[in-house]
Design a protein around this motif. Structure first.
Motif, PDB file in Angstrom:
ATOM      1  N   LEU A 280       0.819  -1.223   0.000  1.00 13.54           N
ATOM      2  CA  LEU A 280       0.000   0.000   0.000  1.00 13.54           C
ATOM      3  C   LEU A 280       0.846   1.262   0.000  1.00 13.54           C
ATOM      4  N   GLU A 281       0.460   2.198  -0.861  1.00 15.70           N
ATOM      5  CA  GLU A 281       1.151   3.499  -0.864  1.00 15.70           C
ATOM      6  C   GLU A 281       0.113   4.589  -0.572  1.00 15.70           C
ATOM      7  N   PRO A 282       0.314   5.353   0.533  1.00 18.66           N
ATOM      8  CA  PRO A 282      -0.716   6.346   0.879  1.00 18.66           C
ATOM      9  C   PRO A 282      -0.821   7.461  -0.154  1.00 18.66           C
ATOM     10  N   VAL A 283      -2.053   7.909  -0.430  1.00 17.98           N
ATOM     11  CA  VAL A 283      -2.244   9.001  -1.403  1.00 17.98           C
ATOM     12  C   VAL A 283      -3.169  10.092  -0.868  1.00 17.98           C
ATOM     13  N   SER A 284      -3.469  10.056   0.423  1.00 20.86           N
ATOM     14  CA  SER A 284      -4.354  11.113   0.960  1.00 20.86           C
ATOM     15  C   SER A 284      -3.930  11.421   2.388  1.00 20.86           C
ATOM     16  N   PRO A 285      -4.433  12.540   2.923  1.00 17.09           N
ATOM     17  CA  PRO A 285      -4.269  12.747   4.371  1.00 17.09           C
ATOM     18  C   PRO A 285      -5.172  11.779   5.115  1.00 17.09           C
ATOM     19  N   VAL A 286      -5.179  11.874   6.438  1.00 17.92           N
ATOM     20  CA  VAL A 286      -6.125  11.078   7.232  1.00 17.92           C
ATOM     21  C   VAL A 286      -7.368  11.947   7.441  1.00 17.92           C
ATOM     22  N   PHE A 287      -8.532  11.398   7.114  1.00 14.40           N
ATOM     23  CA  PHE A 287      -9.791  12.102   7.343  1.00 14.40           C
ATOM     24  C   PHE A 287     -10.417  11.556   8.630  1.00 14.40           C
ATOM     25  N   ALA A 288     -10.886  12.451   9.504  1.00  9.19           N
ATOM     26  CA  ALA A 288     -11.479  11.988  10.767  1.00  9.19           C
ATOM     27  C   ALA A 288     -12.914  12.475  10.884  1.00  9.19           C
ATOM     28  N   LEU A 289     -13.764  11.617  11.437  1.00  8.03           N
ATOM     29  CA  LEU A 289     -15.171  11.978  11.633  1.00  8.03           C
ATOM     30  C   LEU A 289     -15.709  11.161  12.804  1.00  8.03           C
ATOM     31  N   GLY A 290     -16.377  11.832  13.748  1.00 12.66           N
ATOM     32  CA  GLY A 290     -16.866  11.084  14.912  1.00 12.66           C
ATOM     33  C   GLY A 290     -18.261  11.479  15.343  1.00 12.66           C
ATOM     34  N   SER A 291     -18.721  10.849  16.426  1.00 12.55           N
ATOM     35  CA  SER A 291     -20.015  11.154  17.044  1.00 12.55           C
ATOM     36  C   SER A 291     -21.153  11.128  16.041  1.00 12.55           C
ATOM     37  N   ILE A 292     -21.276  10.034  15.313  1.00  9.46           N
ATOM     38  CA  ILE A 292     -22.361  10.001  14.337  1.00  9.46           C
ATOM     39  C   ILE A 292     -23.397   8.953  14.728  1.00  9.46           C
ATOM     40  N   ASP A 293     -24.619   9.448  14.886  1.00  6.31           N
ATOM     41  CA  ASP A 293     -25.720   8.577  15.301  1.00  6.31           C
ATOM     42  C   ASP A 293     -26.305   7.829  14.108  1.00  6.31           C
ATOM     43  N   ASN A 294     -27.031   6.770  14.413  1.00 11.04           N
ATOM     44  CA  ASN A 294     -27.904   6.134  13.428  1.00 11.04           C
ATOM     45  C   ASN A 294     -29.287   6.734  13.650  1.00 11.04           C
ATOM     46  N   ARG A 295     -29.994   7.021  12.564  1.00 10.86           N
ATOM     47  CA  ARG A 295     -31.293   7.690  12.745  1.00 10.86           C
ATOM     48  C   ARG A 295     -32.255   7.311  11.615  1.00 10.86           C
ATOM     49  N   MET A 296     -33.478   7.006  11.972  1.00  9.38           N
ATOM     50  CA  MET A 296     -34.490   6.718  10.944  1.00  9.38           C
ATOM     51  C   MET A 296     -35.750   7.537  11.233  1.00  9.38           C
ATOM     52  N   ARG A 297     -36.254   8.169  10.171  1.00 11.60           N
ATOM     53  CA  ARG A 297     -37.426   9.039  10.330  1.00 11.60           C
ATOM     54  C   ARG A 297     -38.610   8.480   9.555  1.00 11.60           C
ATOM     55  N   SER A 298     -39.779   9.017   9.870  1.00 13.65           N
ATOM     56  CA  SER A 298     -40.982   8.646   9.116  1.00 13.65           C
ATOM     57  C   SER A 298     -41.833   9.899   8.938  1.00 13.65           C
ATOM     58  N   LEU A 299     -42.659   9.907   7.917  1.00 16.85           N
ATOM     59  CA  LEU A 299     -43.592  11.021   7.720  1.00 16.85           C
ATOM     60  C   LEU A 299     -45.026  10.591   8.015  1.00 16.85           C
ATOM     61  N   VAL A 300     -45.153   9.437   8.687  1.00 14.42           N
ATOM     62  CA  VAL A 300     -46.473   8.896   9.026  1.00 14.42           C
ATOM     63  C   VAL A 300     -46.496   8.621  10.536  1.00 14.42           C
ATOM     64  N   ARG A 301     -47.597   9.026  11.197  1.00 17.43           N
ATOM     65  CA  ARG A 301     -47.744   8.680  12.622  1.00 17.43           C
ATOM     66  C   ARG A 301     -49.117   8.037  12.811  1.00 17.43           C
ATOM     67  N   ASP A 302     -49.121   6.913  13.517  1.00 18.86           N
ATOM     68  CA  ASP A 302     -50.374   6.188  13.764  1.00 18.86           C
ATOM     69  C   ASP A 302     -51.164   5.964  12.479  1.00 18.86           C
ATOM     70  N   GLY A 303     -50.446   5.638  11.412  1.00 22.58           N
ATOM     71  CA  GLY A 303     -51.124   5.328  10.148  1.00 22.58           C
ATOM     72  C   GLY A 303     -51.586   6.556   9.374  1.00 22.58           C
ATOM     73  N   ARG A 304     -51.290   7.768   9.858  1.00 21.46           N
ATOM     74  CA  ARG A 304     -51.742   8.977   9.148  1.00 21.46           C
ATOM     75  C   ARG A 304     -50.570   9.816   8.674  1.00 21.46           C
ATOM     76  N   PRO A 305     -50.594  10.224   7.390  1.00 24.66           N
ATOM     77  CA  PRO A 305     -49.523  11.119   6.911  1.00 24.66           C
ATOM     78  C   PRO A 305     -49.538  12.430   7.698  1.00 24.66           C
ATOM     79  N   LEU A 306     -48.341  12.887   8.085  1.00 15.22           N
ATOM     80  CA  LEU A 306     -48.242  14.123   8.864  1.00 15.22           C
ATOM     81  C   LEU A 306     -48.221  15.344   7.971  1.00 15.22           C
ATOM     82  N   VAL A 307     -47.870  15.113   6.714  1.00 19.94           N
ATOM     83  CA  VAL A 307     -47.717  16.227   5.782  1.00 19.94           C
ATOM     84  C   VAL A 307     -47.884  15.654   4.380  1.00 19.94           C
ATOM     85  N   ARG A 308     -48.359  16.482   3.453  1.00 21.61           N
ATOM     86  CA  ARG A 308     -48.486  16.010   2.060  1.00 21.61           C
ATOM     87  C   ARG A 308     -47.401  16.667   1.208  1.00 21.61           C
ATOM     88  N   GLY A 309     -46.902  15.919   0.231  1.00 17.88           N
ATOM     89  CA  GLY A 309     -45.985  16.527  -0.742  1.00 17.88           C
ATOM     90  C   GLY A 309     -44.529  16.149  -0.619  1.00 17.88           C
TER      91      GLY A 309
END
Ligand SMILES: Cc1cc2nc3c(=O)[nH]c(=O)nc-3n(C[C@H](O)[C@H](O)[C@H](O)COP(=O)(O)OP(=O)(O)OC[C@H]3O[C@@H](n4cnc5c(N)ncnc54)[C@H](O)[C@@H]3O)c2cc1C
Length: 477
Positions: A280-309
């Motif tokens: 291996l021959e390095p070709v970039s600097p070191v990139f660092a990134l931390g504190s990243i959550d997993n997250r899933m959203r929805s636009l429906v609550r209790d079977g009803r769309p919260l917003v249209r469009g």
């Protein structure tokens, strides 16, 4: 014939894919993305460079079979272009334990995955967008949503860009993990249900070139899990490799990995990686990134769309950390499904059918990925605090009370080529029907009855020894 107008906020991998799919189905497409020009090099291969709008894009990326499947089936010309510029296919026989390699099956091509740096993927999609007359690009940031709040359910009627309102029948949020769209909706009183699974891992990624390719210990990737640091390598296009070192966010010693020399010292001390490290021959600097959550959203609550469009795709819908390398696969799958449903459904019907797909097909992939990420976080935290290391989360989600465990399924799969394929379909995000949880699989697992492996002796590797790490990193404060 132009039918209706879709406005897409965010034109990275998933937004660009959405734009191409909708444009090719006859929609008028407006794509708003401030960083479009960054993907496009000066005629040669694009080089990885920092992107403020998607800082993770410079990190090590492996593209699983589903990502390749979506590109090859939905955008075959883009896929061919990726291969023409150095993208490489990895077929099932490279992913399989050698003892299970056989004459092949009809659907085996689905398992092929793709080696490409993230920058080449974005560059290739960006080039295709630019060549598509039906896509109007605005190289700017969307600054808000136009919302009609007069009805019982608010309706998004457009996006605001450069002080003007761009009207649209469908607004797609492809703005990634830091997309502002959910906060704009919240300001208008639309509080989306959101699941958050915190991650406490920092990623240090570096890019390399190599002249001679070796075998990777996990077929799709090369992985080495030490107490305080997990090391992964994916191969990219054009003889490139990307190495990621994952540490706990709160580990003060390993923050030194941001120094290229410190990163090299650790890689060089990994005895099991010595052969790869030598080429291996390095070709970039070191990139660092931390504190990243997993997250899933929805636009429906209790079977009803919260917003249209509006609709969300990619990381703005479900973002997962790289632990399972699924983000792009899940994003492209969502873009493809939203496109398909939008050809037949409008309004609340579209919201309902897309939400049902999210719950049935996408959510299990999200839960598996975030469970793995939580396990990795806990293991790194335990090593830092000297507490017991938690057991691995199962790789596969099976229904509560299922007659066989994920561990039994995985053990049996290592002995049976057909079962191996079923498990790989689930791991590679190809199993939306969750065949993995079917009675046929239970029956086969029981028939094979794979014995439990004897517990492995504790490893005695240099990088498992914290004192060794302290010595290696002593010079890099
Ligand atoms: C460290 C790390 C490593 C990863 N490794 C892998 C991997 O190995 N394999 C894998 O499949 N996935 C991986 N992922 C996940 C993957 O990177 C994401 O799933 C993927 O980037 C999502 O693509 P996207 O198009 O949804 O969003 P992004 O790529 O984040 O793009 C969002 C875009 O939206 C634009 N934008 C934001 N706000 C606005 C606005 N207001 N108006 C207009 N545009 C806007 C941004 O400029 C950006 O271009 C990794 C993630 C991380 C954090």
């Amino acid at each position: 014939m132009v039918r209706v107008r879709v406005a897409i906020s965010g034109g990275s991998a998933v937004g660009a894919t959405s734009a191409l799919l909708f444009a090719r189905s006859g929609w008028e497409v407006l794509l708003v993305e401030p960083e479009t020009r960054r993907f496009v090099g000066d005629g040669g291969l694009p080089e990885t460079a920092p992107r403020p709008g998607a800082p993770h894009a410079v990190h090590a990326h492996g593209l699983m079979s589903r990502a390749r499947y979506e590109l090859r089936h939905r955008l075959p010309d883009v896929y061919d272009d990726l291969l023409a510029h150095g993208g490489t296919e990895v077929t099932l026989d490279r992913l399989c334990p050698p003892a299970l390699v056989d004459g092949g099956r009809d659907q085996d091509d689905d398992f092929t995955c793709l080696r490409s740096r993230r920058v080449l993927l974005d560059h290739t999609l960006g080039t295709a967008v630019r060549a598509t007359r039906e896509i109007v690009e605005i190289a700017s940031r969307a600054t808000g949503l136009e919302i009609d709040a007069t009805g019982s359910v608010p309706r998004v009627t457009g996006v605001r860009v450069d002080g003007a309102t761009e009207r649209a029948d469908l607004v797609i949020d492809a703005g990634g993990r830091r997309s502002p769209v959910s906060s704009w909706l919240a300001r208008a009183g639309v509080e989306q249900p959101v699941q958050v699974d915190p991650g406490e891992v920092t990623y240090y990624s570096r890019h390399y070139r190599f002249e001679r390719e070796l075998r990777m210990n996990r077929g799709f990737a090369d992985a080495h899990l030490f107490g305080s640091v997990h090391q992964f390598m994916f191969l990219g296009d054009s003889s490139t490799a990307m190495v990621a070192l994952c540490t706990h966010d709160a580990d003060p010693l390993l923050k030194r990995l941001r120094h290229p020399e410190a990163c090299e010292a650790v890689l060089g001390a990994n005895e099991d990686f010595a052969e790869w490290y030598a080429v291996l021959e390095p070709v970039s600097p070191v990139f660092a990134l931390g504190s990243i959550d997993n997250r899933m959203r929805s636009l429906v609550r209790d079977g009803r769309p919260l917003v249209r469009g509006p609709a969300q795709v990619g990381d703005s819908l479900a973002m997962t950390n790289p632990t399972r390398g699924r983000g792009i696969s899940m994003g492209l799958a969502a873009a493809g499904r939203l496109h398909d449903l939008a050809q037949e459904h409008t309004g609340d019907d579209l919201t309902h059918s897309y939400d049902a797909w999210q719950r049935d097909s996408l959510a299990p992939y999200y839960r598996e990925a975030s469970a793995s990420d939580t396990t990795m976080t806990s293991a790194l935290r335990a090593s830092l605090h000297g507490t017991p290391v938690p057991p691995n989360a199962p790789d596969l989600e099976l229904p509560h009370g299922h007659p066989v465990s994920a561990d039994e399924v995985e053990r049996a799969a290592r002995l049976d080529p057909d079962l191996f394929r079923v498990v790989l379909r689930a791991s590679m995000v190809l199993d939306d029907e969750r065949r993995i949880a079917s009675p046929e699989v239970v029956e086969r697992v029981r028939r094979i009855g794979a014995p439990a492996a004897a517990p492995a002796p504790p490893p005695t590797r240099r990088l498992d020894d914290r004192a060794e790490l302290v010595g290696l990193l002593a010079d890099y404060a």
